[in-house]
Design a protein around this motif. Structure first.
Motif, PDB file in Angstrom:
ATOM      1  N   UNK A  96       6.139 -26.268  30.290  1.00 59.22           N
ATOM      2  CA  UNK A  96       5.561 -25.657  28.915  1.00 59.22           C
ATOM      3  C   UNK A  96       6.494 -26.201  27.844  1.00 59.22           C
ATOM      4  N   UNK A  97       6.039 -26.322  26.944  1.00 60.92           N
ATOM      5  CA  UNK A  97       6.827 -26.902  25.808  1.00 60.92           C
ATOM      6  C   UNK A  97       6.365 -25.746  24.720  1.00 60.92           C
ATOM      7  N   UNK A  98       7.326 -24.718  24.508  1.00 59.82           N
ATOM      8  CA  UNK A  98       6.976 -23.720  23.584  1.00 59.82           C
ATOM      9  C   UNK A  98       7.525 -24.253  22.320  1.00 59.82           C
ATOM     10  N   UNK A  99       6.816 -24.067  21.179  1.00 59.21           N
ATOM     11  CA  UNK A  99       7.075 -24.618  19.860  1.00 59.21           C
ATOM     12  C   UNK A  99       7.302 -23.500  18.835  1.00 59.21           C
ATOM     13  N   UNK A 100       8.175 -23.440  18.068  1.00 59.31           N
ATOM     14  CA  UNK A 100       8.393 -22.602  16.970  1.00 59.31           C
ATOM     15  C   UNK A 100       7.316 -22.580  16.087  1.00 59.31           C
ATOM     16  N   UNK A 101       6.592 -23.757  15.821  1.00 56.53           N
ATOM     17  CA  UNK A 101       5.601 -23.998  14.775  1.00 56.53           C
ATOM     18  C   UNK A 101       4.346 -23.622  15.466  1.00 56.53           C
ATOM     19  N   UNK A 102       4.190 -23.005  16.539  1.00 64.16           N
ATOM     20  CA  UNK A 102       2.962 -23.141  17.298  1.00 64.16           C
ATOM     21  C   UNK A 102       1.487 -22.560  16.594  1.00 64.16           C
ATOM     22  N   UNK A 103       0.610 -23.153  16.347  1.00 65.90           N
ATOM     23  CA  UNK A 103      -0.449 -22.576  15.991  1.00 65.90           C
ATOM     24  C   UNK A 103      -1.457 -21.660  16.745  1.00 65.90           C
ATOM     25  N   UNK A 162      -0.984 -20.500  20.940  1.00 68.74           N
ATOM     26  CA  UNK A 162      -0.235 -20.441  22.056  1.00 68.74           C
ATOM     27  C   UNK A 162      -1.117 -19.970  23.175  1.00 68.74           C
ATOM     28  N   UNK A 163      -1.029 -20.541  24.492  1.00 68.23           N
ATOM     29  CA  UNK A 163      -1.746 -20.541  25.545  1.00 68.23           C
ATOM     30  C   UNK A 163      -0.806 -20.103  26.677  1.00 68.23           C
ATOM     31  N   UNK A 164      -0.980 -18.931  27.386  1.00 66.47           N
ATOM     32  CA  UNK A 164      -0.198 -18.591  28.481  1.00 66.47           C
ATOM     33  C   UNK A 164      -0.962 -18.243  29.625  1.00 66.47           C
ATOM     34  N   UNK A 165      -0.399 -18.839  30.802  1.00 69.48           N
ATOM     35  CA  UNK A 165      -0.908 -18.488  32.282  1.00 69.48           C
ATOM     36  C   UNK A 165      -2.601 -18.552  31.836  1.00 69.48           C
ATOM     37  N   UNK A 177       1.396 -24.908  24.097  1.00 71.87           N
ATOM     38  CA  UNK A 177       1.296 -24.702  22.564  1.00 71.87           C
ATOM     39  C   UNK A 177       0.733 -25.594  21.988  1.00 71.87           C
ATOM     40  N   UNK A 178       0.191 -25.525  20.790  1.00 73.31           N
ATOM     41  CA  UNK A 178      -0.494 -26.246  19.751  1.00 73.31           C
ATOM     42  C   UNK A 178       0.003 -26.148  18.444  1.00 73.31           C
ATOM     43  N   UNK A 235      -3.937 -16.747  18.506  1.00 76.91           N
ATOM     44  CA  UNK A 235      -3.976 -17.479  17.284  1.00 76.91           C
ATOM     45  C   UNK A 235      -3.554 -16.428  16.257  1.00 76.91           C
ATOM     46  N   UNK A 236      -2.403 -16.974  15.509  1.00 74.89           N
ATOM     47  CA  UNK A 236      -1.880 -15.812  14.672  1.00 74.89           C
ATOM     48  C   UNK A 236      -1.601 -14.583  15.216  1.00 74.89           C
ATOM     49  N   UNK A 237      -0.850 -14.514  16.511  1.00 68.31           N
ATOM     50  CA  UNK A 237      -0.488 -13.270  17.326  1.00 68.31           C
ATOM     51  C   UNK A 237      -1.696 -12.574  17.579  1.00 68.31           C
ATOM     52  N   UNK A 238      -2.938 -12.916  17.428  1.00 63.40           N
ATOM     53  CA  UNK A 238      -4.243 -12.431  17.909  1.00 63.40           C
ATOM     54  C   UNK A 238      -4.675 -12.856  19.212  1.00 63.40           C
TER      55      UNK A 238
END
Ligand SMILES: Nc1ncnc2c1ncn2[C@@H]1O[C@H](COP(=O)(O)OP(=O)(O)O)[C@@H](O)[C@H]1O
Ligand SMILES: [Mg+2]
Lengths: 289, 460
Positions: free
Chosen positions: A34-41, A43-46, A63-64, A105-108
């Motif tokens: 997993x490469x978590x990114x701070x600037x992620x547009x 985020x996919x988890x599990x 993360x994208x 996407x956008x915390x949704x």
């Protein structure tokens, strides 16, 4: 800044990947890089995807990043398209497909019950493997998305959107005199750029592309690759490709999928010059594919 | 020998030649099939066909002329007094002789001259059959023998057999064409006889249809009017009602089945539709005449409308129900032919399912759907049984669906049912009607097929 979080415990021994010439299941052996990114547009988890009983995607986290082009590569049937289609819920159209896990996407969470796919797909657009313009005029092809999403108040607005999208897709000069002619009359490469313009017309933030050049000749392919590079400043792009050269040319990061697992993801240069996983190396050096 | 026995014997002979031919090919090749130009079985077929086909050809020609030749001989042998009675009467006499010869009934008590003639007839037939058997068997043997003699290692039996097979296939495919041409010509011929008696303009533009002709001068009210307009208006009215029912229902059923229904629903509904399509039209006719028409009349009575007990509406409604499966299965095919990529493209832009159907799938499938509808219309126009039973016989020139109307097909049926003279305009009118109906549906079908074909090319 990038944080590498490799949760894999058992790194697989090279011998166990290929037994008697047959690929052995690697599900348990490969963890979730997993490469978590701070600037992620996004985020996919599990993320897990099932087609009926068939488990097509295993626990993928990825993360994208904003304004990046991320390439997804891997042998055919490894689940690249399936994963990509999760990102705008295109898999909803397949009855037997089930998706588990979180994609935000956008915390949704886009798979939340309250989310409507209509605005989601305007936000996350898609370009397909085979150019698929509607059997309508070039103008109506581009105007279709803005019309169904009510993006324009009048004809002038719409004209502007159509012209702007075609310009961004690098097609305007070629078609400006024949906007009323059928989109299906264009050449393959033009049709694909028309489809890109059609996706752009609804001002998405992310554009998903599933092998967008696989039906095109090398010259048309080069134009699309240039276009992808230009689009990067305004959009985030996730592209599936079977061509490693293409991944190397257009992407900043590359994710390698294998039999439903995300094996490795990292900066494109690193993946191609110094892969950290044996499976990736084998694929890149052409041991299988 | 009976013709059927002769054919069986010929078949046996040719199967024997199949084995002989095969055997000989192996013999000339010293048992090595590789040396032969063709496989041994081709040599067998070659010999068998040479044995069978010429003999069958002779058989067919012989049977075609036998009766005519024998009849002429018998008539020439009749006493002059019997022979010179005129064509019509002579025909009857010949018929009697034939019946006597085959042991059947006669129209008058046979006199000695006729009995003699009948015996003559029977004798000639016996001779002819025997001669035919001999000739056919000789020809079969000669053909088979020469073919057998011809077999050599370099002989191209496969090419010859295959060109004969090709000939068979070709003639089968032209059979349908010739039948159509034959039907058209026969109808055309009779129609021309009709138009010799009734001017074609009266037929095409006349507003009155009452085909009863006065047989005697003192009969009243039976002048005979052959204006086809009321019939076509009736046909169009009923077809229109049928399409108003069938087109939207069938199309929506097809959309539901192909875009919304899950697999379980499809598995139930599709076969049901097919059952609907398999109901004989005469059963729809009962339904229209015994259930729908009285229901409409009663409902109309309650509402204060004057609905006749046989109405265009009843026939049209039931015919519409009959056509629904036709429309829906054609539309279903066309909708399914719209590539999945079209749907993906629309869904990928955020279109809902109904938007995708309305804006993408239906426009893409429209030419095919229109083609299917035109085929359905031509089916409605040609439909007979329901209208015979439910629409009535009176040729009203009206656009009111609550009145009784009649259609082209119904009139053809009523003109030809019962005893007829085949030279009165009344009967010949049926052929003129048939011809005009044929031309109408032909044009519709050609247009429909053209539209459908154009659509097919679109995604290639
Ligand atoms: N509609 C579907 N129904 C059932 N199985 C599917 C479907 N689509 C894909 N799969 C299966 O999921 C796996 C991944 O497919 P896909 O995502 O298309 O692979 P890729 O794009 O990497 O070639 C394959 O094994 C494929 O057989
Ligand atoms: Mg794929």
């Amino acid at each position: 800044m990038e944080i590498a979080m490799n949760t894999s415990e058992a790194v697989m021994s090279p011998e166990s990947t290929i037994e008697n010439g047959v690929l052995a299941p690697v599900r348990d052996a490969v963890g979730t890089p997993l490469l978590a990114r701070e600037d992620a547009r996004m985020t996919c988890r599990n993320v897990n995807v099932y087609y009926g009983e068939k488990h097509a995607i295993h626990d993928v986290s990825l993360d994208i990043g904003k304004n990046e082009v991320i390439a997804m590569i891997g042998p055919s049937g490894c689940g690249k398209s399936t994963f990509l289609r999760c990102l705008n819920r295109m898999n909803d159209t397949i009855d037997i497909c089930r998706v588990q896990g979180q994609i935000r996407i956008d915390d949704q969470d886009i798979y939340d019950k309250s989310v409507d796919v209509v605005p989601l797909r305007a936000q996350v657009g898609m370009v397909f493997q085979k150019p698929n313009p509607f059997p309508k005029s070039i103008y109506d092809n581009i105007a279709y998305g803005p019309r169904i999403h009510g993006l324009s108040n009048n004809r002038t607005d719409l004209d502007e959107i159509v012209q702007g999208s075609l310009q961004k897709a690098g097609l305007w000069e070629e078609v400006k005199d024949r906007l009323d002619q059928p989109g299906t009359g264009l050449s393959g490469g033009q049709q694909q750029r028309l489809c890109i313009a059609r996706a752009i017309a609804v001002s998405p933030e992310v554009i998903l592309m599933d092998e967008p050049c696989s039906a095109l000749d090398p010259i048309a392919t080069a134009r699309i690759e240039e276009l992808i590079d230009e689009l990067r400043s305004n959009f985030t792009i996730a592209i599936v490709t079977h061509s490693m050269q293409q991944a190397a040319r257009v992407s900043q990061r590359t994710a390698y999928f294998h039999l439903g697992d995300l094996v490795e993801v990292g900066p494109t240069e690193e993946i191609f010059t110094n892969p950290s996983h044996k499976l990736t190396e084998d694929y890149i050096t052409g041991r299988f594919g | 020998m009976q013709t059927s026995t002769l054919i069986i014997v010929l078949l046996l002979l040719s199967s024997a030649l199949y084995y002989l031919g095969r055997q000989r090919s192996l013999t000339v090749a010293n048992g090595e099939a590789r040396k032969l130009h063709s496989l041994p079985s081709y040599y067998g077929y070659y010999a068998a066909l040479w044995c069978l086909l010429p003999a069958l050809a002779i058989l067919a020609i012989w049977n075609g002329f036998e009766t005519k030749v024998i009849t002429t001989l018998v008539v020439n042998g009749l006493p002059d007094a019997v022979r010179n009675v005129g064509d019509a009467k002579l025909g009857l006499i010949v018929n009697d002789i034939r019946n006597l010869a085959t042991g059947g009934m006669t129209s008058v008590d046979p006199d000695p001259a006729m009995i003699a003639a009948a015996k003559h007839y029977a004798d000639l037939r016996g001779i002819s059959h025997a001669a035919l058997a001999v000739v056919a068997l000789v020809i079969a043997s000669i053909g088979g023998f020469f073919a057998w003699r011809h077999i050599a290692t370099g002989h191209r039996a496969r090419n010859k057999v295959e060109s004969i097979v090709k000939g068979f296939l070709l003639s089968s495919s032209t059979l349908a064409i010739f039948t159509t041409v034959g039907i058209v010509l026969s109808v055309l011929f009779e129609a021309v006889r009709f138009f010799n008696q009734i001017p074609i303009t009266d037929f095409l533009f006349g507003l009155q249809w009452s085909p009863q002709m006065a047989i005697r001068a003192d009969q009243v009210g039976s002048s005979g009017a052959f204006g086809v307009i009321p019939l076509f208006v009736g046909t169009m009215l009923i077809s229109l009602i049928a399409m108003v029912v069938a087109a939207p229902t069938g199309l929506m059923a097809a959309i539901y089945l192909s875009e919304y229904a899950n697999r379980k629903v499809r598995a139930v509904v599709k076969p049901m539709m097919e059952i609907l399509a398999g109901i004989p039209t005469v059963v729809y006719g009962f339904f229209a005449a015994l259930t729908v028409a009285p229901f409409l009349r009663d409902t109309g009575g309650i509402l204060g409308l004057d609905v006749s007990s046989e109405s265009a509406l009843a026939a049209g409604l039931v015919m519409g129900i009959m056509i629904i499966p036709f429309v829906s299965s054609l539309s279903d095919d066309v909708i399914n032919a719209v590539p999945q990529a079209m749907r993906d493209g629309a869904y990928g832009l955020g279109a809902t399912r109904s938007e995708t159907i309305r804006n993408v799938i239906i426009p893409a499938a429209l030419p095919g759907i229109v083609g299917g509808m035109l085929l359905a219309v031509s089916r409605a126009i040609g439909e007979t049984m329901i209208v015979v039973m439910a629409a009535g016989l009176s040729a009203n020139l009206t656009a009111n669906p609550l009145e009784a109307v009649t259609t082209v097909t119904v009139q053809i049926v009523t003109l030809l049912v019962g005893d007829q003279e085949f030279d009165s305009p009344k009967t010949l009118a049926a052929f003129a009607l048939g011809l005009s109906l044929f031309v109408t549906t032909l044009i519709l079908n050609v247009v429909a097929l053209h539209v459908v074909r154009k659509y097919r090319e679109q995604y290639e």
